[in-house]
Design a protein around this motif. Structure first.
Motif, PDB file in Angstrom:
ATOM      1  N   ASP A 134      -4.879 -16.974  10.340  1.00  0.00           N
ATOM      2  CA  ASP A 134      -3.670 -16.320   9.841  1.00  0.00           C
ATOM      3  C   ASP A 134      -4.076 -15.353   8.745  1.00  0.00           C
ATOM      4  O   ASP A 134      -4.269 -15.733   7.604  1.00  0.00           O
ATOM      5  CB  ASP A 134      -2.697 -17.374   9.307  1.00  0.00           C
ATOM      6  CG  ASP A 134      -1.324 -16.787   9.018  1.00  0.00           C
ATOM      7  OD1 ASP A 134      -1.159 -15.571   9.181  1.00  0.00           O
ATOM      8  OD2 ASP A 134      -0.431 -17.551   8.617  1.00  0.00           O
ATOM      9  N   PHE A 135      -4.227 -14.086   9.110  1.00  0.00           N
ATOM     10  CA  PHE A 135      -4.783 -13.074   8.201  1.00  0.00           C
ATOM     11  C   PHE A 135      -3.872 -11.865   8.172  1.00  0.00           C
ATOM     12  O   PHE A 135      -3.366 -11.421   9.209  1.00  0.00           O
ATOM     13  CB  PHE A 135      -6.171 -12.651   8.687  1.00  0.00           C
ATOM     14  CG  PHE A 135      -6.807 -11.568   7.860  1.00  0.00           C
ATOM     15  CD1 PHE A 135      -7.641 -11.881   6.803  1.00  0.00           C
ATOM     16  CD2 PHE A 135      -6.568 -10.221   8.143  1.00  0.00           C
ATOM     17  CE1 PHE A 135      -8.226 -10.873   6.035  1.00  0.00           C
ATOM     18  CE2 PHE A 135      -7.143  -9.220   7.383  1.00  0.00           C
ATOM     19  CZ  PHE A 135      -7.971  -9.551   6.333  1.00  0.00           C
ATOM     20  N   ASP A 136      -3.649 -11.302   6.970  1.00  0.00           N
ATOM     21  CA  ASP A 136      -2.833 -10.094   6.869  1.00  0.00           C
ATOM     22  C   ASP A 136      -3.232  -9.275   5.652  1.00  0.00           C
ATOM     23  O   ASP A 136      -3.301  -9.785   4.534  1.00  0.00           O
ATOM     24  CB  ASP A 136      -1.351 -10.443   6.769  1.00  0.00           C
ATOM     25  CG  ASP A 136      -0.484  -9.179   6.706  1.00  0.00           C
ATOM     26  OD1 ASP A 136      -0.350  -8.511   7.738  1.00  0.00           O
ATOM     27  OD2 ASP A 136       0.019  -8.869   5.619  1.00  0.00           O
ATOM     28  N   ILE A 137      -3.508  -8.008   5.888  1.00  0.00           N
ATOM     29  CA  ILE A 137      -3.654  -7.028   4.811  1.00  0.00           C
ATOM     30  C   ILE A 137      -2.412  -6.159   4.821  1.00  0.00           C
ATOM     31  O   ILE A 137      -2.049  -5.601   5.856  1.00  0.00           O
ATOM     32  CB  ILE A 137      -4.897  -6.140   4.994  1.00  0.00           C
ATOM     33  CG1 ILE A 137      -6.181  -6.944   4.808  1.00  0.00           C
ATOM     34  CG2 ILE A 137      -4.869  -4.978   3.997  1.00  0.00           C
ATOM     35  CD1 ILE A 137      -7.440  -6.106   4.996  1.00  0.00           C
ATOM     36  N   SER A 138      -1.755  -6.047   3.674  1.00  0.00           N
ATOM     37  CA  SER A 138      -0.600  -5.161   3.528  1.00  0.00           C
ATOM     38  C   SER A 138      -1.041  -3.902   2.790  1.00  0.00           C
ATOM     39  O   SER A 138      -1.561  -3.991   1.676  1.00  0.00           O
ATOM     40  CB  SER A 138       0.514  -5.858   2.738  1.00  0.00           C
ATOM     41  OG  SER A 138       0.981  -6.998   3.411  1.00  0.00           O
ATOM     42  N   ALA A 139      -0.858  -2.749   3.412  1.00  0.00           N
ATOM     43  CA  ALA A 139      -1.147  -1.472   2.758  1.00  0.00           C
ATOM     44  C   ALA A 139       0.079  -1.057   1.958  1.00  0.00           C
ATOM     45  O   ALA A 139       1.168  -0.914   2.519  1.00  0.00           O
ATOM     46  CB  ALA A 139      -1.493  -0.417   3.796  1.00  0.00           C
ATOM     47  N   VAL A 140      -0.081  -0.889   0.653  1.00  0.00           N
ATOM     48  CA  VAL A 140       1.065  -0.604  -0.209  1.00  0.00           C
ATOM     49  C   VAL A 140       0.883   0.733  -0.933  1.00  0.00           C
ATOM     50  O   VAL A 140      -0.223   1.135  -1.278  1.00  0.00           O
ATOM     51  CB  VAL A 140       1.285  -1.738  -1.242  1.00  0.00           C
ATOM     52  CG1 VAL A 140       1.598  -3.039  -0.527  1.00  0.00           C
ATOM     53  CG2 VAL A 140       0.063  -1.927  -2.134  1.00  0.00           C
ATOM     54  N   SER A 141       1.992   1.413  -1.152  1.00  0.00           N
ATOM     55  CA  SER A 141       1.980   2.670  -1.888  1.00  0.00           C
ATOM     56  C   SER A 141       1.606   2.417  -3.342  1.00  0.00           C
ATOM     57  O   SER A 141       1.963   1.384  -3.921  1.00  0.00           O
ATOM     58  CB  SER A 141       3.356   3.334  -1.809  1.00  0.00           C
ATOM     59  OG  SER A 141       3.390   4.517  -2.570  1.00  0.00           O
ATOM     60  N   SER A 142       0.882   3.361  -3.927  1.00  0.00           N
ATOM     61  CA  SER A 142       0.435   3.201  -5.313  1.00  0.00           C
ATOM     62  C   SER A 142       0.179   4.570  -5.921  1.00  0.00           C
ATOM     63  O   SER A 142       0.408   5.600  -5.282  1.00  0.00           O
ATOM     64  CB  SER A 142      -0.856   2.364  -5.364  1.00  0.00           C
ATOM     65  OG  SER A 142      -1.945   3.119  -4.847  1.00  0.00           O
ATOM     66  N   GLY A 143      -0.349   4.571  -7.141  1.00  0.00           N
ATOM     67  CA  GLY A 143      -0.721   5.815  -7.801  1.00  0.00           C
ATOM     68  C   GLY A 143      -2.082   6.326  -7.396  1.00  0.00           C
ATOM     69  O   GLY A 143      -2.602   7.256  -8.006  1.00  0.00           O
ATOM     70  N   ALA A 144      -2.685   5.714  -6.385  1.00  0.00           N
ATOM     71  CA  ALA A 144      -3.968   6.122  -5.810  1.00  0.00           C
ATOM     72  C   ALA A 144      -5.159   5.708  -6.666  1.00  0.00           C
ATOM     73  O   ALA A 144      -5.148   4.634  -7.260  1.00  0.00           O
ATOM     74  CB  ALA A 144      -3.968   7.619  -5.498  1.00  0.00           C
ATOM     75  N   SER A 145      -6.174   6.536  -6.745  1.00  0.00           N
ATOM     76  CA  SER A 145      -7.522   6.152  -7.165  1.00  0.00           C
ATOM     77  C   SER A 145      -7.608   5.268  -8.404  1.00  0.00           C
ATOM     78  O   SER A 145      -8.019   4.107  -8.336  1.00  0.00           O
ATOM     79  CB  SER A 145      -8.354   7.419  -7.386  1.00  0.00           C
ATOM     80  OG  SER A 145      -8.520   8.134  -6.194  1.00  0.00           O
ATOM     81  N   VAL A 146      -7.273   5.807  -9.566  1.00  0.00           N
ATOM     82  CA  VAL A 146      -7.420   5.062 -10.813  1.00  0.00           C
ATOM     83  C   VAL A 146      -6.478   3.863 -10.832  1.00  0.00           C
ATOM     84  O   VAL A 146      -6.843   2.772 -11.288  1.00  0.00           O
ATOM     85  CB  VAL A 146      -7.171   5.980 -12.030  1.00  0.00           C
ATOM     86  CG1 VAL A 146      -7.178   5.180 -13.328  1.00  0.00           C
ATOM     87  CG2 VAL A 146      -8.228   7.080 -12.088  1.00  0.00           C
ATOM     88  N   ASP A 147      -5.274   4.051 -10.325  1.00  0.00           N
ATOM     89  CA  ASP A 147      -4.304   2.963 -10.255  1.00  0.00           C
ATOM     90  C   ASP A 147      -4.848   1.817  -9.403  1.00  0.00           C
ATOM     91  O   ASP A 147      -4.766   0.638  -9.786  1.00  0.00           O
ATOM     92  CB  ASP A 147      -3.000   3.491  -9.667  1.00  0.00           C
ATOM     93  CG  ASP A 147      -1.864   2.476  -9.735  1.00  0.00           C
ATOM     94  OD1 ASP A 147      -1.982   1.497 -10.490  1.00  0.00           O
ATOM     95  OD2 ASP A 147      -0.867   2.672  -9.032  1.00  0.00           O
ATOM     96  N   ASN A 148      -5.420   2.126  -8.247  1.00  0.00           N
ATOM     97  CA  ASN A 148      -5.949   1.081  -7.375  1.00  0.00           C
ATOM     98  C   ASN A 148      -7.098   0.327  -8.032  1.00  0.00           C
ATOM     99  O   ASN A 148      -7.181  -0.906  -7.954  1.00  0.00           O
ATOM    100  CB  ASN A 148      -6.411   1.690  -6.048  1.00  0.00           C
ATOM    101  CG  ASN A 148      -5.255   2.209  -5.216  1.00  0.00           C
ATOM    102  OD1 ASN A 148      -4.117   1.765  -5.375  1.00  0.00           O
ATOM    103  ND2 ASN A 148      -5.535   3.149  -4.341  1.00  0.00           N
ATOM    104  N   LEU A 149      -7.992   1.051  -8.678  1.00  0.00           N
ATOM    105  CA  LEU A 149      -9.112   0.404  -9.359  1.00  0.00           C
ATOM    106  C   LEU A 149      -8.633  -0.478 -10.502  1.00  0.00           C
ATOM    107  O   LEU A 149      -9.136  -1.589 -10.708  1.00  0.00           O
ATOM    108  CB  LEU A 149     -10.083   1.465  -9.888  1.00  0.00           C
ATOM    109  CG  LEU A 149     -10.895   2.200  -8.814  1.00  0.00           C
ATOM    110  CD1 LEU A 149     -11.479   3.479  -9.383  1.00  0.00           C
ATOM    111  CD2 LEU A 149     -12.003   1.303  -8.278  1.00  0.00           C
ATOM    112  N   SER A 150      -7.648  -0.001 -11.262  1.00  0.00           N
ATOM    113  CA  SER A 150      -7.144  -0.786 -12.389  1.00  0.00           C
ATOM    114  C   SER A 150      -6.407  -2.029 -11.909  1.00  0.00           C
ATOM    115  O   SER A 150      -6.499  -3.097 -12.528  1.00  0.00           O
ATOM    116  CB  SER A 150      -6.233   0.068 -13.285  1.00  0.00           C
ATOM    117  OG  SER A 150      -5.066   0.471 -12.610  1.00  0.00           O
TER     118      SER A 150
END
Length: 346
Positions: free
Chosen positions: A84-100
């Protein structure tokens, strides 16, 4: 103009507290109805075979969001060792936001330009004073090209002409914003010389169409679907970086020079190649929430099945390109194992 990491840190912490206050129902709605039980959908829950992960993408009008959604679907459809595996792709502020958010445990994977990822390791650039050490490189996605669009009838012929204009420079924490401010600075435009709107290319395109915005920066794939859509109803031009400004940019960043071919878009008439800059979009994964075995499965599922991605930029997500953008970055142990098996590491 530059947004430092502590600003992003505060935003992430506020976001986390709002999620806790709103509860699971709001969390599911925010993430497209895909969130499952558990306080933190970015962690494994219940059993070793039941995994829920979140992957940060970008704004809905950019390249990351639709491409990230397809990448998540490909991985979900091809994971072998988890019931039972799921990755949810979510909207964000992109690069720096994702890393933080990976740093704070709010995301498990993220799409990012490779340059802020390198900065994050030493607390440089947008990460001033904070070193991020809990992620690893999981593969190249596509080359990103800075594209600067303006209405053809606005009398804007050069980037210097943006003085006194309203300009969309990208969301806070995005690679677009970091590159946009550098490009404007290279043309002699500092904060206050223009009115900056911190929003993604999709929202900005609507403003260009209704005449409330003079120009928009977008670190996008080439060709970019959102720019194609804009050009159907609005005559636009793409602004070129001046040669002396390009020298300044190359001396003060890790970007590379790139010529946008004149025939890149059907609806955008260009007199010749447009002088632009490029960087690599890459996938990174948390080393806190994704162990070696899971990282191996994710990387293998993506690169063994990337041909099923229909987005234009999916063509670049190949084993041959997999190491692009990896210089200077730690490798996720699982991805490293897969790349070694495929003979992609020196």
């Amino acid at each position: 103009m530059k947004k430092k990491f502590y600003t992003m840190f505060a935003s992430v912490m506020t976001f986390g507290m709002l999620l806790s206050a709103c509860g699971e129902a709001d969390d599911a709605e925010e993430n497209g109805g895909t969130a499952d039980e558990g306080e933190d959908t970015g962690e494994e829950v219940a059993t070793d075979d039941e995994v829920r992960l979140q992957m940060g993408t970008g704004s809905t009008g950019g390249t990351y969001y639709p491409l990230g959604g397809e990448m998540a679907n490909v991985i979900n459809d091809n994971i072998e060792d988890y019931e039972d595996f799921d990755i949810s792709a979510v909207s964000s502020g992109a690069s720096v936001d994702n890393l933080s958010q990976i740093f704070q445990g709010e995301m498990d994977l993220g799409m990012t330009v490779h340059l802020p990822a390198v900065d994050s390791l030493t607390g440089a650039g947008d990460f001033e004073g904070v070193e991020v050490d809990n992620f690893g490189f999981m593969g190249h996605i596509y080359p990103e090209v800075m594209q600067i669009a303006a209405p053809a009838d606005a009398g804007i012929e050069t980037i210097s002409d943006l003085e006194g204009k309203s300009v969309a420079i990208g969301p806070p924490g995005s690679g677009t914003q970091a590159a946009a401010t550098l490009i404007l600075e290279a043309h002699g435009l500092e904060e206050g010389d223009y009115t900056a709107l911190e929003e993604g290319f999709g929202d900005a395109a609507g403003r260009i169409q209704d005449g409330s915005l003079d120009a928009s920066f977008g670190l996008l794939g080439l060709p970019a679907g959102s720019l194609d859509e804009l050009s159907v109803n609005t005559d636009i031009v793409l602004l070129s970086i001046e040669d002396d400004a390009m020298d300044y940019i190359l001396e003060n960043s890790g970007y590379a020079q790139f010529d946008i071919p004149a025939d890149s878009y059907d609806q955008v008439e260009l007199d010749g190649p447009v002088n632009a800059i490029t960087a690599y979009a890459i996938l990174v994964g948390s080393t806190d929430t994704i162990d070696e075995d899971l990282g191996y499965e994710i990387t293998k599922a993506l690169f063994e099945n990337s041909e099923s991605i229909t987005h234009d930029q999916g063509q670049h997500l190949t084993k041959e390109n997999a190491m692009n953008g990896s210089d200077g970055l730690p490798m996720h142990p699982g991805a490293e194992r897969y790349f070694e098996e495929e003979g992609l590491l020196d």
